[in-house]
Design a protein around this motif. Structure first.
Motif, PDB file in Angstrom:
ATOM      1  N   MET A  78      -3.196   4.696   2.387  1.00  0.00           N
ATOM      2  CA  MET A  78      -2.529   4.464   1.438  1.00  0.00           C
ATOM      3  C   MET A  78      -2.809   5.723   0.498  1.00  0.00           C
ATOM      4  SD  MET A  78      -1.603   1.389   0.818  1.00  0.00           S
ATOM      5  CE  MET A  78      -1.907   0.636  -0.917  1.00  0.00           C
TER       6      MET A  78
ATOM      7  N   ASP B  74      -0.240   8.112   1.064  1.00  0.00           N
ATOM      8  CA  ASP B  74       1.076   7.868   0.940  1.00  0.00           C
ATOM      9  C   ASP B  74       1.409   7.961  -0.702  1.00  0.00           C
ATOM     10  OD1 ASP B  74       1.657   7.805   3.420  1.00  0.00           O
ATOM     11  OD2 ASP B  74       1.709   5.587   3.733  1.00  0.00           O
TER      12      ASP B  74
ATOM     13  N   TYR C  60       7.347   0.083  -1.467  1.00  0.00           N
ATOM     14  CA  TYR C  60       7.079  -0.590  -0.331  1.00  0.00           C
ATOM     15  C   TYR C  60       7.973   0.437   0.919  1.00  0.00           C
ATOM     16  CZ  TYR C  60       7.286  -3.536   3.652  1.00  0.00           C
ATOM     17  OH  TYR C  60       6.997  -3.967   5.071  1.00  0.00           O
TER      18      TYR C  60
ATOM     19  N   ARG D 204       2.398  -0.884  -3.554  1.00  0.00           N
ATOM     20  CA  ARG D 204       2.006  -0.375  -4.753  1.00  0.00           C
ATOM     21  C   ARG D 204       2.867  -0.878  -6.040  1.00  0.00           C
ATOM     22  NH1 ARG D 204       2.551   4.311  -8.488  1.00  0.00           N
ATOM     23  NH2 ARG D 204       0.570   5.368  -8.849  1.00  0.00           N
TER      24      ARG D 204
ATOM     25  N   LEU E 282       3.843   1.454   2.050  1.00  0.00           N
ATOM     26  CA  LEU E 282       2.831   2.465   1.914  1.00  0.00           C
ATOM     27  C   LEU E 282       1.816   2.213   3.179  1.00  0.00           C
ATOM     28  CD1 LEU E 282       3.410   2.391  -0.973  1.00  0.00           C
ATOM     29  CD2 LEU E 282       1.499   3.675  -1.344  1.00  0.00           C
ATOM     30  N   ALA E 283       1.607   2.923   4.069  1.00  0.00           N
ATOM     31  CA  ALA E 283       0.427   2.905   5.311  1.00  0.00           C
ATOM     32  C   ALA E 283       1.008   1.608   5.771  1.00  0.00           C
ATOM     33  CB  ALA E 283      -0.777   2.456   4.601  1.00  0.00           C
TER      34      ALA E 283
ATOM     35  N   LEU F 269      -2.478  -2.394  -5.953  1.00  0.00           N
ATOM     36  CA  LEU F 269      -2.415  -1.907  -4.777  1.00  0.00           C
ATOM     37  C   LEU F 269      -2.790  -2.850  -3.582  1.00  0.00           C
ATOM     38  CD1 LEU F 269      -4.340   1.438  -5.061  1.00  0.00           C
ATOM     39  CD2 LEU F 269      -1.940   0.919  -4.910  1.00  0.00           C
TER      40      LEU F 269
ATOM     41  N   GLY G  44       1.508  -1.830   3.437  1.00  0.00           N
ATOM     42  CA  GLY G  44       1.103  -1.732   1.762  1.00  0.00           C
ATOM     43  C   GLY G  44       2.134  -1.784   0.862  1.00  0.00           C
TER      44      GLY G  44
ATOM     45  N   ALA H 207      -0.900   6.510  -3.250  1.00  0.00           N
ATOM     46  CA  ALA H 207      -1.216   5.275  -3.880  1.00  0.00           C
ATOM     47  C   ALA H 207      -2.092   5.269  -5.185  1.00  0.00           C
ATOM     48  CB  ALA H 207      -2.323   4.253  -3.046  1.00  0.00           C
TER      49      ALA H 207
ATOM     50  N   ARG I  76      -7.021  -3.002  -6.553  1.00  0.00           N
ATOM     51  CA  ARG I  76      -6.772  -3.099  -5.100  1.00  0.00           C
ATOM     52  C   ARG I  76      -7.216  -4.259  -4.379  1.00  0.00           C
ATOM     53  NH1 ARG I  76     -11.154  -3.198  -1.153  1.00  0.00           N
ATOM     54  NH2 ARG I  76     -10.570  -1.882   0.722  1.00  0.00           N
TER      55      ARG I  76
ATOM     56  N   GLN J  35      -3.500  -3.520   0.112  1.00  0.00           N
ATOM     57  CA  GLN J  35      -3.745  -2.521   0.980  1.00  0.00           C
ATOM     58  C   GLN J  35      -3.924  -3.163   2.449  1.00  0.00           C
ATOM     59  OE1 GLN J  35      -7.517  -0.406   0.658  1.00  0.00           O
ATOM     60  NE2 GLN J  35      -7.532  -0.734   2.990  1.00  0.00           N
TER      61      GLN J  35
END
Length: 477
Positions: free
Chosen positions: A228, A231, A135, A143, A137-138, A214, A141, A233, A157, A216
């Motif tokens: 995502m 980055d 953490y 993962r 992401l985007a 994921l 987000g 994912a 997801r 998102q």
């Protein structure tokens, strides 16, 4: 000391009885096939984690005495394996926990790329399970991963964002944020995936690879999936799955189809420029309203006369603004709308032809035109296409979980989903799960202020995610 023969035989008999009882006490206690924990049996037993994300781990005091799941017999996946997973999800304490998670998210909706508290809630739950994650992401987000840490890798997801809608449903857990609401079920999607994480963590010793989870942001606006992916994912991922709740199907009914499922979606805005003039003397003006009107009529011919009738496409003008002065021809007209198609080829052909028609029709009437497709604002969504093998995997899992009568092959829909960006990179399977329940009032379409869900769907969705992932790893090792 001397013993007579009968005394010696008596001592030997007593010794044998004592040894036999000791052996019986040393044997492991047998448990029934249904006596399985939905929680981590190692929790609170002093087990250590190498992940810094687990420092704040908390545990249920009752979990220490619960046995580890054997999982014997699932080397080759059978319906009994699916039922075992479903049984975990349907435990009363699991169902209440899932509802609690969903309701906390529902009461505190956050819009695209603003899902900070939602993301924190998810991370707190993952910490309690000792699930590792990356953490951010985007922006917001997550993962996460469960399993061996090695291949194969399969992803599931869930989207997290809410909508700018004022909730009209009066209930205890109504949105606390004015003008924001989970009106598309993303709160349920998150709860289902967290539920799947708990099931998979409990069965981690059975996984034949790694499940990527994921969470998102920004599905509704901003193409969170695209960011995502940027980055990382989908690093190492070879297949991905996702679910969306649907008011069109009864609660817990699962539906999907192979091939194109959701359309590619784009928007356009055109500014047509002419020359302002008095309406009573039109010959002194260059009329952009006339040019724009001709463009609107000509746009209808793209689908009706240029597209294969068997290849569904849509071009709709939804906005037309030339001002409000009834005695003046304006210098500009702004029109806009949307276009949809089920293949990338058709989609981008529509984009090209919309621009050509507007620009060329404007020139016929001595006007100029600029057409914007908002490509820099990430509003273009490609079609969502299900890989045939991934669809078949979803179908088999669904039939095992809910029965053949509760699985449906659904028609394609003109709606759009940014899950499509994942489906462009790896084989993907997208499916619906029903939430329709007339008794509860769960009948309203997504993006309605009256949207609500039947929460009985939550354990089914969690079990579906977990089974899809574990079975995939079993069959692709």
């Amino acid at each position: 000391m001397k013993f007579h023969f009968h005394e010696l035989r008596f001592l030997i008999l007593i010794s044998m009885m004592v040894v036999n009882n000791i052996i019986r006490l040393a044997e492991p206690m047998q448990t029934t096939g249904n006596d399985r924990s939905f929680f981590d049996p190692g929790c609170c037993l002093g087990s250590k984690s190498s992940s810094a994300a687990h420092k704040n781990r908390t545990c249920l005091a009752t979990t220490a005495s619960l046995p580890q799941i054997s999982g014997a017999g699932c080397e080759v996946w059978t319906r009994a394996c699916s039922e075992e997973v479903l049984g975990l999800a349907r435990r009363p304490e699991a169902v209440e926990w899932l509802r609690s998670v969903r309701r906390r998210i529902h009461a505190n909706p956050e819009l695209a790329f603003e899902e900070f508290e939602t993301s924190k809630l998810i991370r707190d739950e993952l910490d309690r399970m000792e699930v590792e994650y990356k953490y951010p992401l985007a922006t917001t987000g997550i993962r996460a991963w469960i399993g061996t840490g090695g291949p194969p890798f399969v992803a599931i997801r869930a989207d997290m964002d809410a909508l700018p809608i004022q909730e009209a449903v009066e209930w205890e857990h109504k949105s606390k944020v004015a003008g924001k609401m989970h009106a598309c079920g993303h709160d349920a999607h998150v709860a289902m995936l967290i539920g799947a994480a708990k099931i998979l963590k409990t069965r981690e010793h059975l996984l034949k690879g790694t499940v990527i989870l994921l969470f998102q942001p920004a599905e509704e606006a901003g193409n969170g999936a695209k960011r995502m992916i940027g980055d990382g994912a989908l690093e190492n991922v070879e297949a991905i799955f996702a679910v969306h709740v649907s008011h069109e199907h009864p609660t817990a009914t699962i539906g999907s189809r192979p091939g194109p499922l959701l359309a590619g979606c784009g928007f356009f805005r055109a500014v047509i420029s002419g020359k302002k003039g008095r309406a009573g003397n039109p010959h002194h003006s260059v009329d952009p309203i006339l040019a724009a009107s001709a463009a609107v009529i000509s746009l209808q011919g793209i689908v009706s006369r240029e597209a294969n009738p068997l290849d569904s496409q849509v071009v709709s003008v939804a906005s037309f603004n030339g001002g409000n002065n009834l005695d003046m021809i304006p210098d500009t007209v702004v029109l806009g709308g949307t276009f949809r198609a089920f293949s990338n080829t058709s989609f981008y052909q529509l984009l090209q032809r919309i621009k050509e028609v507007i620009v060329e029709q404007s020139s016929v009437y001595r006007c100029s035109a600029m057409v914007d497709f908002f490509e820099n604002e990430y509003t273009i969504y490609p079609p969502t296409v299900n890989d045939e093998k991934m669809y078949e995997h979803v179908r088999q899992v669904a039939i095992d979980l809910v029965g053949p009568t509760n699985f449906r092959v659904v028609p394609p829909m003109m709606g759009a989903e940014d899950f499509s960006f994942y489906s462009e990179v790896v084989p993907a399977g997208f499916f619906y799960i029903g939430i329709r329940n007339e008794t509860l009032g769960s009948i309203h379409t997504g993006h309605s202020p009256y949207f609500m869900i039947d929460e009985d769907v939550l354990p089914i969705g969690a079990a579906a995610h977990a089974t899809i992932a574990e079975r995939y790893l079993n069959e692709h090792r």
